[in-house]
Design an enzyme around this catalytic site. Structure first.
Site, PDB file in Angstrom:
ATOM      1  N   HIS A   1       2.011  -1.242   7.652  1.00  0.00           N
ATOM      2  CA  HIS A   1       1.018  -1.654   8.658  1.00  0.00           C
ATOM      3  C   HIS A   1       0.556  -3.090   8.460  1.00  0.00           C
ATOM      4  O   HIS A   1      -0.035  -3.682   9.370  1.00  0.00           O
ATOM      5  CB  HIS A   1      -0.176  -0.678   8.677  1.00  0.00           C
ATOM      6  CG  HIS A   1      -1.168  -0.857   7.572  1.00  0.00           C
ATOM      7  ND1 HIS A   1      -1.197  -0.064   6.452  1.00  0.00           N
ATOM      8  CD2 HIS A   1      -2.186  -1.734   7.425  1.00  0.00           C
ATOM      9  CE1 HIS A   1      -2.186  -0.436   5.671  1.00  0.00           C
ATOM     10  NE2 HIS A   1      -2.799  -1.454   6.231  1.00  0.00           N
TER      11      HIS A   1
ATOM     12  N   ASP B   1       4.349   4.585   5.650  1.00  0.00           N
ATOM     13  CA  ASP B   1       3.668   3.283   5.633  1.00  0.00           C
ATOM     14  C   ASP B   1       4.065   2.490   4.384  1.00  0.00           C
ATOM     15  O   ASP B   1       3.302   2.395   3.421  1.00  0.00           O
ATOM     16  CB  ASP B   1       2.156   3.488   5.694  1.00  0.00           C
ATOM     17  CG  ASP B   1       1.393   2.187   5.890  1.00  0.00           C
ATOM     18  OD1 ASP B   1       2.027   1.167   6.228  1.00  0.00           O
ATOM     19  OD2 ASP B   1       0.158   2.196   5.715  1.00  0.00           O
TER      20      ASP B   1
ATOM     21  N   GLY C   1      -8.327  -5.092   3.267  1.00  0.00           N
ATOM     22  CA  GLY C   1      -7.853  -6.180   2.420  1.00  0.00           C
ATOM     23  C   GLY C   1      -7.130  -5.703   1.186  1.00  0.00           C
ATOM     24  O   GLY C   1      -6.431  -6.465   0.524  1.00  0.00           O
TER      25      GLY C   1
ATOM     26  N   SER D   1      -5.023  -3.106   1.462  1.00  0.00           N
ATOM     27  CA  SER D   1      -3.811  -2.484   2.001  1.00  0.00           C
ATOM     28  C   SER D   1      -2.557  -3.097   1.390  1.00  0.00           C
ATOM     29  O   SER D   1      -2.461  -4.312   1.202  1.00  0.00           O
ATOM     30  CB  SER D   1      -3.763  -2.664   3.521  1.00  0.00           C
ATOM     31  OG  SER D   1      -4.769  -1.924   4.151  1.00  0.00           O
ATOM     32  N   GLY D   2      -1.578  -2.238   1.124  1.00  0.00           N
ATOM     33  CA  GLY D   2      -0.317  -2.691   0.557  1.00  0.00           C
ATOM     34  C   GLY D   2      -0.320  -2.829  -0.940  1.00  0.00           C
ATOM     35  O   GLY D   2       0.732  -2.995  -1.564  1.00  0.00           O
TER      36      GLY D   2
END
Length: 847
Positions: free
Chosen positions: A651, A705, A797, A799-800
């Site tokens: 995402h 994801d 922030g 994410s990932g």
């Protein structure tokens, strides 16, 4: 920049010594020739003796002066900034312009009297060089000046002390000053000037003077803004003025500097010269105008903004608007009488920064026979100049003769009468965002009407009592509970949610919730595939479980079993039944392939706001990367898995109307980063050549994801940059185990990002429990982790970024994906389960 370039110079008078010959007289002789003849020899002898004696005396004098009186110590240029009020002068508008005759005349008088004052102070007189007046302002007239001294290093502290007592010296001097044209001073304040502000390395200088008027908004901006980054070695300062009876409001709409305040920084002063005792704030780094606004107000009608940059790492810079606000306007007034039975009050302009040198007094009065209690819902009263912790002498709230300051809200405060007085005080330096509070009346017999009263006086909703959560903070709402049918009745009287039963974690604290959970009979062991086998069959050389569980961890070099979805496959296609054999330091495969490629998952730095998190130590999570959009900043996190490849969330790389996140050219990667915008020697920067989101990523459900990024060149591994280990498809991350989440994301829901890398420990949550909490939203490619009591979670922030599972080595258990808000109760974080994508990662990257 040399502040003293325009200062006075002190040179001997050109006429000094001119009249020496005229002062000499010679008596005439009656017979000059006779005298010449008869006394020539004697005179010559006398002259010779006199000359010899004079030479000896001169040499002795020079030696005494050199060794006794002359100070041969090396002196350091030291600047002091200060202000003082001239009580017998009236401010004239022409004093705003330093080029006017009136300004120069008054400045000369101030300089002369400063010189006189310093000369009367023994500790200052021998080191004093000169002074310059920088500005004047109203009240009667306030003079702002800089004074230069040449001070030996060992005398620095004594000179500082003497300068600190200047007010007493000025007071004594004022008593002896004749009425005439002498100036009378009081309210003296000075401090040593930050040495970074008169560096000789400055190559770019900017000095602007601005005066705003009613209904007028003026702008200031850093050199080159917005067309180019600011220049290296720059000194800029803006003198801002408002009309009398007004204060200045300064609002930064852009603030983007290097993140290290020892390098590039901005200082805001409640003054027209850089007096450290009047500093309101020192700022650097990036500040979002909405999430983290920088809005300041002065105490009077002047303000000074200074900007200093060093020779490296130039950023876009700053732009701010300033205007004037009447002192008697509603936004500048505070305090007063509050007579309602319930209400709120806050520091001026909250959540903007409050102004220095203010005092607010609220008198809360409720009906007779009732009492008052106050709860602070926000509390930020940290003064950087406060040297002693828990000492509130600068900015503070005072209630019932008790002072509160810092960043931790005080407990609920109650009165013992129907009147409570709340005082807010700020001193002349370092402002913060202030506080917000609510108050209500209560009866002594019913302090929490309609609510439950905790032992610490806190009131909580009655429906929160015995719900399994510590709402009071002292557990009193969870004591002596009678649980309902939807709860677990712990033996220690606690109640816990039923969905925590038999999840492998001792939630009660006495293991009540993990008793009678079915499973295998006594004397049997539970296989990973849920089959039950007799304990005596464990390690007998036969795979009775069928998945190798009973034959794992038996101390044998190789425990080969029949391959299945639950066993680890070696490179030679043989399988071992040991749980998680890869990279554990033991050769479990005959071909030792389980220990190949294991230079991963270790930090050389051993240590014992993600929401509810702590600052990570530098190098503690060397696989963490920061993914930036060029010319914008940090957007997502990621994990290093090899010298060329990163793992992040799909995402993070989905295009929107403004940005093509799927294109490698928009990204830049920072590896080894610890503090945002602080690019130290350990940091490496790379661009991307390829972005690969998972082909089955679903943007509605966040299923699959996960994404891969390929760097444009291999990164060099170091103590601060290392890969995390990738788990095998069969790797098991047991429920209840603690794992780490890390990132620079928001430290609260809807808040701004962290500048320092944050870490927080959470636990893996049972899939059944997770599905109960997030019904119909969890797929087999997702895993849940968090602290269900709330307060700790990943956020925007993050994410990932990695979900790192500790052990002999750290493994990438998950990728930060999504959640229902941040750190909410019973709302865990959802992560992409990396074991489900292990084959895909290898297919795309070869790792």
């Amino acid at each position: 920049m040399d502040y003293m370039d325009s200062g006075m110079r002190y040179t001997p008078s050109k006429d000094q010594g001119k009249d020496w010959d005229q002062a000499m007289t010679f008596l005439p002789a009656a017979d000059s020739k006779k005298v010449e003849k008869s006394r020539t020899g004697r005179i010559a002898a006398v002259v010779g003796v006199i000359v010899f004696a004079a030479v000896i005396a001169l040499m002795i004098g020079l030696l005494v002066w050199h060794f006794h009186f002359r100070d041969t110590r090396k002196r350091t240029k030291t600047m002091y900034s200060g202000s003082m009020r001239i009580t017998n002068q009236v401010f004239l508008d022409v004093y705003e312009n330093p080029n006017t005759t009136e300004f120069k005349s008054l400045a000369e008088q101030v300089q002369k009297q400063l010189r006189t004052i310093y000369k009367k102070t023994p500790q200052l007189s021998k080191y004093y060089i000169g002074s310059t007046v920088q500005a004047f302002s109203e009240g009667s007239v306030i003079a702002y000046y800089l004074s230069e001294f040449g001070v030996p290093e060992e005398e620095k502290s004594s000179v500082d002390l003497a300068m600190a007592s200047m007010s007493k010296v000025v007071e004594m001097a004022g008593r002896s000053v004749s009425v005439g044209n002498s100036l009378r001073f009081d309210e003296v304040q000075n401090s040593a000037l930050d040495s970074r502000m008169f560096s000789k390395s400055f190559t770019s200088l900017l000095h602007e003077r601005e005066h705003t008027k009613p209904n007028q908004v003026r702008k200031i901006q850093s050199p080159n803004f917005p067309n180019a980054p600011y220049s290296p070695n720059t000194f800029a300062q803006w003198e801002l003025r408002a009309d009398p009876g007004h204060v200045i409001k300064l609002d930064f709409d852009t603030f983007n500097l290097e993140g290290n305040c020892t390098k590039d920084f901005v200082k805001v002063y409640d003054s027209l010269v850089a007096i450290e005792g009047r500093i309101m704030s020192q700022v650097c780094g990036y500040h979002h105008p909405i999430n983290n606004p920088l809005v300041y107000r002065s105490s009077g009608n002047v303000m000074l903004v200074t900007m200093v940059t060093d020779k490296e790492k130039n950023y876009p810079g700053l732009r701010a608007s300033f205007s004037q606000v009447a002192k008697n306007s509603p936004e500048m007034t505070c305090g007063g009488k509050l007579t309602a039975t319930t209400g709120t009050f806050n520091s001026p302009n909250f959540p903007d920064f409050y102004a220095p040198r203010i005092k607010c007094v609220w008198t809360i009065e409720v009906p007779v026979g009732q009492f008052v209690k106050v709860l602070f819902t926000a509390f930020l009263l940290k003064d950087s100049g406060e040297n002693k912790p828990n000492v509130c002498n600068k900015d503070y709230i005072e209630i019932n003769n008790q002072r509160y300051c810092g960043e931790s809200p005080p407990p609920i405060v109650t009165s013992d009468t129907n009147i409570m007085v709340v005082t807010f005080n700020s001193d002349s330096s370092f402002v913060d965002r202030g506080f917000k509070a609510k108050y209500e009346s209560f009866e002594s017999t019913n302090p929490c009407p309609g609510k439950f009263q905790c032992s610490n006086q806190r009131c909580v909703n009655t429906n929160l009592k015995c719900d399994g959560w510590n709402d009071c903070g002292d557990m009193t709402d969870e004591m002596n509970c009678k649980c309902d049918a939807s709860q677990i009745q712990c033996k220690n009287t606690l109640c816990k949610p039923m969905f925590w039963q038999c999840d492998g974690v001792d939630d009660c604290g006495d293991k009540t919730d993990e008793e009678n959970c079915g499973g295998c009979k006594p004397g049997e062991m539970t296989c990973r595939n849920s089959k039950c086998v007799l304990e005596k069959k464990r390690c007998d050389g036969t795979d009775d479980c069928g998945d190798g569980t009973d034959e794992s961890d038996c101390g044998r070099m190789t425990d080969t079993v029949q391959c299945s979805d639950l066993t680890y496959k070696c490179a030679n296609n043989k399988c071992v039944g040991k749980e998680n054999p890869e990279c554990d330091g033991t050769d479990d495969c005959e071909d030792k392939s389980d220990e190949a490629n294991c230079d991963c998952g270790r930090s050389p730095f051993k240590t014992s706001r993600i929401v509810g998190g702590l600052n990570a130590d530098e190098g503690e999570f060397p696989w963490q990367v920061s993914l930036h959009i060029k010319n914008f900043g940090h957007v997502c996190g990621g994990s290093i898995i090899s010298q060329r490849w990163l793992v992040t969330a799909a995402h993070c790389v989905q295009d929107d109307a403004k940005t093509k996140y799927s294109q490698p050219g928009v990204w830049e990667v920072y590896l080894g980063l610890h503090v945002q915008k602080q690019i130290g020697v350990h940091v490496q920067k790379r661009n991307l050549v390829q972005v690969i989101p998972h082909m089955y990523y679903n943007s509605f459900t966040y299923d699959n994801d996960i994404a891969l990024m390929q760097l444009d060149s291999p990164v060099t591994f170091s103590d601060y940059i290392r890969p995390i280990c990738l788990p095998a498809p069969t790797h098991i991350f047991p429920m209840g185990n603690s794992v780490w989440i890390t990132g620079w994301g928001a430290t609260r829901e809807g808040g701004s990002g962290a500048s320092v890398l944050q870490k927080a420990q959470v636990r893996i949550i049972n899939s059944t429990v997770c599905d109960t909490l997030m019904p119909g939203q969890i797929t087999s490619r997702m895993m849940c982790a968090g602290v269900l009591t709330g307060g700790v979670d990943a956020c925007q922030g993050d994410s990932g970024g990695p979900l790192s599972s500790p052990g002999t080595r750290m493994f990438l258990a998950g990728v930060v994906s999504w959640g229902d808000g941040c750190a909410r109760r019973n709302k865990p974080g959802i992560y992409s389960r990396v074991t489900k994508f292990r084959g895909w990662i290898t297919e795309k990257t070869g790792v």
